[in-house]
Design an enzyme around this catalytic site. Sequence first.
Site, mmCIF file in Angstrom:
data_model
loop_
_atom_site.group_PDB
_atom_site.id
_atom_site.type_symbol
_atom_site.label_atom_id
_atom_site.label_comp_id
_atom_site.label_asym_id
_atom_site.label_seq_id
_atom_site.Cartn_x
_atom_site.Cartn_y
_atom_site.Cartn_z
ATOM 1 N N GLY A 1 -3.919 -12.462 2.883
ATOM 2 C CA GLY A 1 -3.144 -11.595 2.005
ATOM 3 C C GLY A 1 -1.955 -12.339 1.422
ATOM 4 C CG ASN B 1 -2.034 -1.021 1.104
ATOM 5 O OD1 ASN B 1 -2.886 -0.922 0.232
ATOM 6 N ND2 ASN B 1 -2.016 -2.023 1.972
ATOM 7 C CB THR C 1 0.655 -0.043 4.945
ATOM 8 O OG1 THR C 1 1.514 0.384 3.885
ATOM 9 C CG2 THR C 1 -0.446 0.978 5.148
ATOM 10 C CG ASP D 1 0.960 -8.992 2.403
ATOM 11 O OD1 ASP D 1 -0.098 -9.644 2.309
ATOM 12 O OD2 ASP D 1 1.062 -7.965 3.115
ATOM 13 N NE ARG D 2 -1.376 -12.359 7.781
ATOM 14 C CZ ARG D 2 -2.324 -12.799 8.587
ATOM 15 N NH1 ARG D 2 -3.607 -12.643 8.251
ATOM 16 N NH2 ARG D 2 -2.019 -13.378 9.731
ATOM 17 C CG ASP E 1 5.930 -7.552 6.118
ATOM 18 O OD1 ASP E 1 6.403 -6.407 6.221
ATOM 19 O OD2 ASP E 1 5.869 -8.166 5.037
#
Length: 255
Positions: A107, A9, A132, A109-110, A129
Site C-alpha cells: 500500500g 478508507n 481503518t 500509505d505504508r 499507522d
Amino acid sequence: MLLALDIGNSNIVFGAFRGTELIAQWRAMTDPRQTADEYSVLLSTLFAQHGFSFDDLDGWVICSVVPNLTAPFATLARGYSTCDPLIVGPGIRTGMRIVYDPPQSVGPDRIVDAVAAKYRYGTPVIAIDFGTATTFNVVSPDGDFVGGAITAGVGIATEALVRGASRLLRIDLVAPKGVIGRNTEHAIQAGVVYGYAALVDGLVRRLQADLGYPTRVVATGGLARIIAPQTTVVELIDQELTLEGLRLVYEMNRD
C-alpha cells in the site's frame, strides 16, 4: 506551495507545505461518490480560511488506497491548477528498497510512512499507522522496507463488536480509569483500548524478535493518541508522519 493528499478508507487528510513547513492541514470524511468539482468546492473553502487559493499551488502529491477517488483528485489537480499530480505507486523513487513480494503490492500509505520514519527517526524503525486498518511497517538498519503486519483497525474492531452483540451499546473510544470495567461501557472500553494496546506490544515484540534486533517505534494515524499511550513499546506519536512522507517522496520525484 505543495498540496499533499492522504486518501484513506475513512478519512482524507490534506496538508499544505510551503517549502519544508507544513502550514495547514485538514481532515474530511472519505466519500467515493464525490466528484472532482465537489471536492474543489471543499478545498476552495479550506484554502480561503488560510488566505490562499488553487493559484498558489505549484505541486500536488497523492497517496490513495481508494481507487475510485484517485482519478477525481488527479482531474481536480489538472483542472484547477497547472500541476500534473504525482501519484504514489509503483515506479516512483522512494529512497529505499522495497523488499516485498511483489513490491508493487505494498500500500502506498505504508511506503510513505516508512520513508518519513526513516528520514525523521533513523533506522531501524517500525512505523505503526492507526487507520481503518492498523499497519506495522518495518525499516531495516540498511534503510530497506522489509514488510510488517496488518490487522483490523480499532474502529473496525469496535464496530464489529457492537454490531455483532445485540446487548452492547456504542461507546466513546477513550481509555477508562482501570482495566476492570465496573459497567458495560467501561468494560468495552477496557477491552478495546487496553486489549488493542496489548496487541500492539505483542506484535512489536514478535517483529523485533523476528528481525533479531531492537528498533525505534513511532505511531501515527487518527487513533494513535488513544492507543499508543497505553502501550509499552511506542516511543512517540507523530501525527504528521504520512504528510511528511508525501512531501519527501515528492521532492525525490519532482524532476
